[in-house]
Design an enzyme around this catalytic site. Sequence first.
Site, PDB file in Angstrom:
ATOM      1  N   CYS A   1      -3.621 -65.620  53.989  1.00  0.00           N
ATOM      2  CA  CYS A   1      -3.314 -65.791  55.427  1.00  0.00           C
ATOM      3  C   CYS A   1      -4.500 -66.417  56.266  1.00  0.00           C
ATOM      4  O   CYS A   1      -5.642 -66.032  55.824  1.00  0.00           O
ATOM      5  CB  CYS A   1      -2.783 -64.816  56.253  1.00  0.00           C
ATOM      6  SG  CYS A   1      -1.160 -64.321  55.717  1.00  0.00           S
ATOM      7  N   GLU A   7      -9.971 -68.688  30.461  1.00  0.00           N
ATOM      8  CA  GLU A   7      -9.866 -69.803  31.866  1.00  0.00           C
ATOM      9  C   GLU A   7      -8.848 -70.949  31.650  1.00  0.00           C
ATOM     10  O   GLU A   7      -8.136 -71.375  32.601  1.00  0.00           O
ATOM     11  CB  GLU A   7     -11.430 -70.292  32.206  1.00  0.00           C
ATOM     12  CG  GLU A   7     -11.838 -71.300  33.037  1.00  0.00           C
ATOM     13  CD  GLU A   7     -11.248 -71.150  34.164  1.00  0.00           C
ATOM     14  OE1 GLU A   7     -10.927 -69.863  34.979  1.00  0.00           O
ATOM     15  OE2 GLU A   7     -11.106 -72.067  35.257  1.00  0.00           O
ATOM     16  N   HIS A  48      -3.851 -60.674  14.846  1.00  0.00           N
ATOM     17  CA  HIS A  48      -3.343 -59.343  15.281  1.00  0.00           C
ATOM     18  C   HIS A  48      -2.004 -59.312  16.191  1.00  0.00           C
ATOM     19  O   HIS A  48      -1.568 -58.355  16.903  1.00  0.00           O
ATOM     20  CB  HIS A  48      -4.321 -58.540  16.131  1.00  0.00           C
ATOM     21  CG  HIS A  48      -5.457 -58.065  15.309  1.00  0.00           C
ATOM     22  ND1 HIS A  48      -5.516 -56.986  14.255  1.00  0.00           N
ATOM     23  CD2 HIS A  48      -6.906 -58.804  15.447  1.00  0.00           C
ATOM     24  CE1 HIS A  48      -6.875 -57.072  13.728  1.00  0.00           C
ATOM     25  NE2 HIS A  48      -7.647 -58.120  14.252  1.00  0.00           N
ATOM     26  N   ARG A  77      -5.670 -70.703  52.160  1.00  0.00           N
ATOM     27  CA  ARG A  77      -5.485 -69.122  52.310  1.00  0.00           C
ATOM     28  C   ARG A  77      -3.871 -68.782  52.099  1.00  0.00           C
ATOM     29  O   ARG A  77      -3.553 -67.508  52.216  1.00  0.00           O
ATOM     30  CB  ARG A  77      -6.166 -68.759  53.629  1.00  0.00           C
ATOM     31  CG  ARG A  77      -7.435 -68.823  53.489  1.00  0.00           C
ATOM     32  CD  ARG A  77      -8.139 -68.633  55.130  1.00  0.00           C
ATOM     33  NE  ARG A  77      -8.105 -67.333  54.994  1.00  0.00           N
ATOM     34  CZ  ARG A  77      -9.023 -66.380  54.704  1.00  0.00           C
ATOM     35  NH1 ARG A  77     -10.111 -66.952  53.930  1.00  0.00           N
ATOM     36  NH2 ARG A  77      -9.199 -65.211  54.794  1.00  0.00           N
ATOM     37  N   TRP A  89       0.535 -66.202  53.882  1.00  0.00           N
ATOM     38  CA  TRP A  89       1.049 -66.173  52.608  1.00  0.00           C
ATOM     39  C   TRP A  89       1.717 -64.855  52.589  1.00  0.00           C
ATOM     40  O   TRP A  89       1.121 -63.602  52.944  1.00  0.00           O
ATOM     41  CB  TRP A  89      -0.467 -65.931  51.834  1.00  0.00           C
ATOM     42  CG  TRP A  89      -0.057 -65.489  50.197  1.00  0.00           C
ATOM     43  CD1 TRP A  89       0.040 -66.680  49.461  1.00  0.00           C
ATOM     44  CD2 TRP A  89       0.073 -64.524  49.568  1.00  0.00           C
ATOM     45  NE1 TRP A  89       0.119 -66.301  48.163  1.00  0.00           N
ATOM     46  CE2 TRP A  89       0.205 -64.832  48.443  1.00  0.00           C
ATOM     47  CE3 TRP A  89      -0.257 -63.095  49.863  1.00  0.00           C
ATOM     48  CZ2 TRP A  89       0.185 -63.790  47.112  1.00  0.00           C
ATOM     49  CZ3 TRP A  89      -0.249 -62.302  48.893  1.00  0.00           C
ATOM     50  CH2 TRP A  89       0.020 -62.517  47.606  1.00  0.00           C
ATOM     51  N   LYS A 138      -5.691 -69.017  48.206  1.00  0.00           N
ATOM     52  CA  LYS A 138      -7.225 -69.138  47.708  1.00  0.00           C
ATOM     53  C   LYS A 138      -7.963 -67.807  47.923  1.00  0.00           C
ATOM     54  O   LYS A 138      -8.539 -67.325  46.865  1.00  0.00           O
ATOM     55  CB  LYS A 138      -7.731 -70.306  48.655  1.00  0.00           C
ATOM     56  CG  LYS A 138      -9.348 -70.506  48.208  1.00  0.00           C
ATOM     57  CD  LYS A 138      -9.544 -71.388  46.935  1.00  0.00           C
ATOM     58  CE  LYS A 138     -10.902 -71.628  46.529  1.00  0.00           C
ATOM     59  NZ  LYS A 138     -10.641 -71.750  45.002  1.00  0.00           N
ATOM     60  N   ASN A 158      -4.338 -61.632  60.007  1.00  0.00           N
ATOM     61  CA  ASN A 158      -4.433 -61.610  58.227  1.00  0.00           C
ATOM     62  C   ASN A 158      -4.865 -60.143  58.028  1.00  0.00           C
ATOM     63  O   ASN A 158      -5.778 -59.607  58.371  1.00  0.00           O
ATOM     64  CB  ASN A 158      -5.803 -62.482  58.125  1.00  0.00           C
ATOM     65  CG  ASN A 158      -6.233 -62.532  56.631  1.00  0.00           C
ATOM     66  OD1 ASN A 158      -7.478 -62.679  56.763  1.00  0.00           O
ATOM     67  ND2 ASN A 158      -5.324 -62.305  55.742  1.00  0.00           N
ATOM     68  N   GLY A 159      -4.075 -59.766  56.787  1.00  0.00           N
ATOM     69  CA  GLY A 159      -4.313 -58.401  56.334  1.00  0.00           C
ATOM     70  C   GLY A 159      -3.248 -57.649  56.113  1.00  0.00           C
ATOM     71  O   GLY A 159      -1.889 -58.367  55.993  1.00  0.00           O
ATOM     72  N   GLU A 214      -1.810 -71.935  36.408  1.00  0.00           N
ATOM     73  CA  GLU A 214      -1.827 -71.639  37.788  1.00  0.00           C
ATOM     74  C   GLU A 214      -1.339 -72.939  38.576  1.00  0.00           C
ATOM     75  O   GLU A 214      -0.791 -73.301  39.212  1.00  0.00           O
ATOM     76  CB  GLU A 214      -3.207 -71.777  38.170  1.00  0.00           C
ATOM     77  CG  GLU A 214      -3.714 -71.064  39.360  1.00  0.00           C
ATOM     78  CD  GLU A 214      -5.320 -70.776  39.661  1.00  0.00           C
ATOM     79  OE1 GLU A 214      -5.955 -70.894  38.872  1.00  0.00           O
ATOM     80  OE2 GLU A 214      -5.615 -70.543  40.629  1.00  0.00           O
ATOM     81  N   LYS A 253      -5.919 -71.626  34.138  1.00  0.00           N
ATOM     82  CA  LYS A 253      -5.923 -72.868  35.077  1.00  0.00           C
ATOM     83  C   LYS A 253      -4.559 -73.531  34.624  1.00  0.00           C
ATOM     84  O   LYS A 253      -3.853 -74.129  35.698  1.00  0.00           O
ATOM     85  CB  LYS A 253      -7.049 -73.787  34.727  1.00  0.00           C
ATOM     86  CG  LYS A 253      -7.264 -74.630  35.831  1.00  0.00           C
ATOM     87  CD  LYS A 253      -8.686 -73.723  36.526  1.00  0.00           C
ATOM     88  CE  LYS A 253      -8.456 -72.299  37.036  1.00  0.00           C
ATOM     89  NZ  LYS A 253      -9.657 -71.807  37.696  1.00  0.00           N
TER      90      LYS A 253
HETATM   91  O1  M6R Z   1     -13.054 -65.713  45.729  1.00  0.00           O
HETATM   92  P1  M6R Z   1     -13.185 -65.319  44.396  1.00  0.00           P
HETATM   93  O2  M6R Z   1     -13.927 -65.957  43.462  1.00  0.00           O
HETATM   94  O3  M6R Z   1     -13.495 -63.844  44.396  1.00  0.00           O
HETATM   95  O4  M6R Z   1     -11.473 -65.313  43.757  1.00  0.00           O
HETATM   96  C1  M6R Z   1     -11.306 -64.705  42.614  1.00  0.00           C
HETATM   97  C2  M6R Z   1     -10.024 -65.134  42.031  1.00  0.00           C
HETATM   98  O5  M6R Z   1      -8.986 -64.905  43.195  1.00  0.00           O
HETATM   99  C3  M6R Z   1     -10.154 -66.754  41.942  1.00  0.00           C
HETATM  100  O6  M6R Z   1     -10.946 -67.022  40.764  1.00  0.00           O
HETATM  101  C4  M6R Z   1      -8.691 -67.143  41.332  1.00  0.00           C
HETATM  102  O7  M6R Z   1      -8.406 -66.571  40.013  1.00  0.00           O
HETATM  103  C5  M6R Z   1      -8.313 -68.500  41.151  1.00  0.00           C
HETATM  104  N1  M6R Z   1      -7.064 -69.107  41.593  1.00  0.00           N
HETATM  105  C6  M6R Z   1      -8.524 -69.189  39.803  1.00  0.00           C
HETATM  106  O8  M6R Z   1      -8.396 -70.566  39.831  1.00  0.00           O
END
Ligand code: M6R
Length: 613
Positions: free
Chosen positions: A2, A485, A509, A27, A76, A608, A102-103, A492, A489
């Site tokens: 948020c 990664e 395995h 956010r 969010w 984010k 926010n929280g 995501e 991605k």
């Molecule tokens: O702001 P941060 O680097 O602490 O965030 C960590 C994760 O939330 C962040 O890397 C998330 O996994 C991304 N959306 C990946 O692309």
Amino acid sequence: MCGIAGYIGKNQANEFLLSALKKLEYRGYDSAGMTILDSDGSLGYVRSVGKICDLEKKMRNEKKITGFVGIAHTRWATHGCPSEKNTHPHHDCKKDIFIVHNGIIENYKSLKKSLEKSGHKFESETDTEIIAHLIESHFDGNLQQAVFNCLRHIEGAYAIAVVSKSDPDKIIVAKKGSPLVIGVGDGEYFVASDASALVGYTDRVIYLDDDEMGIIEKDKYKIVSTTNNNQIHKEHCKIDSNVCEIQKCGHEFFLLKEIFEGPEVVENSIRGRIISEKGLTKLGGLEVIDQDKLRNINRIIIIACGTANYAGMIGEYMLEEYAGIPVEVEIGSEFRYRKPIIDEKTAVLVVSQSGETADTIASLQEAKRKGALSLGIVNTVGSTIARETDAGVYNHAGPEISVASTKALMSQITVLALLTVYIGRSREMSLVTGKRITDELKKIPKLMNQVLDTNEDIKRIAQKYSKYRNFLYLGRKYNYPIACEGALKLKEVAYKIHAEGYAGGEMKHGPIAMIDENFPCFFIAPSDSVYEKMWSNMEEVKARNGKIIAIATEGNEDIKDLADDVIYIPKTLEMLTPILTAIPLHLFAAYMGIEFGFDVDKPRNLAKSVTVE
Ligand code: M6R
């Protein structure tokens, strides 16, 4: 998650508030709203499900609100689905007090019950709404006092901004566990969840700390403690972001812009930090700690989440191989609830782009309580992690707007390589090794550009494979985290697809059972110390008719015997290959998501900064 914003001053509040919400949209973006107080004492509010552009449309076509004091929110969802009634701002029974938050308020259920008992009527399913009613129950014309009294009953995390029709010429803000910054203008003040929302309006900011409350009027402000109401003096800081950094600058998506910014980001991360002739690195942020203490550290625990955690895993390999120090890597959400064994010879190193990830912050605080030296690798200047660690290194990657993290990863790996030399050279690392790593690091931006130049081939490969719904990513050693990664991605930003990242040696395995002609596998297989092992894995997949997309080192023609498609990267030091191999995987995911017609900057269900547990 948020984003919150606020404005008080000489201009119409809605202009800044909409601009801020757009910059904070990363956010959270399932609904948004705004409340504005006009000088004639009237109050208007508007809420809309969807993105900020939907709110803007509604404000233009259906519901114009004007005035010089306002608060706004982009959501969010945590408590209650994305719907208009759950959208902030929330209000009290009389629609006099409005709040954005926010929280998460952890004791909201019991508070709600007792407020309901005393006659308060709730409209939403949110935890936030109880704050408005709680303030109402303490309100006798003085908003500051009512918020102060209300906060004493609240448990959990919050950054809030509150306005009231009955005490109209001020915004009250307060923070505990969620970020909040006040921008100081000329006859006006701004409020936002992070400083990037203020770019173009002011470069003077005050970062609110936990348990602080701000009382902001048109031409003055004061900060008081929420524990004893005593006034606190705080200095302004200067932020140095430019407007282009938060615009797309010709790219269709921030995601693509940020992937293509990679080489510049690495340049910025190493600038002024390499002393070539001595094979040394200079990390000013670490010089504030006693260097003997750093030399005496006998173990490092890297804590991070998501992509930053994969950077941490690469750091583990680097630090153990070249700096000779034992390293463990932990996910924030697990570490915080374990009983970690930590002593004064342990350093925790938290890695975070935003510097606001709740699980990482909680882990950092737990480690500090147990006496660990705390270090950070953080991108966002002035963020909670940057302020709470004993010492740290900034990434200098610039604001990362796309929800999917790409350029931050490049910088995190780079800084971890710099740190490896920094720690390694004070231990056993030779001048020759230090020089080899730093010389190669300096060449990386040029090599990254060579990989980026193959983007059209990668787009074509993404289109070719867009009919598949499952992908396996395999890598070993330095490129095992990159396999994870690549899969993260793809999930995501192209979320129709399921993908898994695995260590090559683990395939036999279990995952090998899934392999057939409908199951493409990415092999991250540069010519390094584990290449032969990766070759065997490729044979195993080929023998089961699996499709293979390989990332290989230029000059490796043999790989074409097994791979259906090959993406080449230039040769570099093994420990730095992840910076190059990540690029095609980031581009592949981006092009796949774009092929599906998705907004790859803001994939569904994500935010984010993950500022909740
Ligand atoms: O702001 P941060 O680097 O602490 O965030 C960590 C994760 O939330 C962040 O890397 C998330 O996994 C991304 N959306 C990946 O692309």
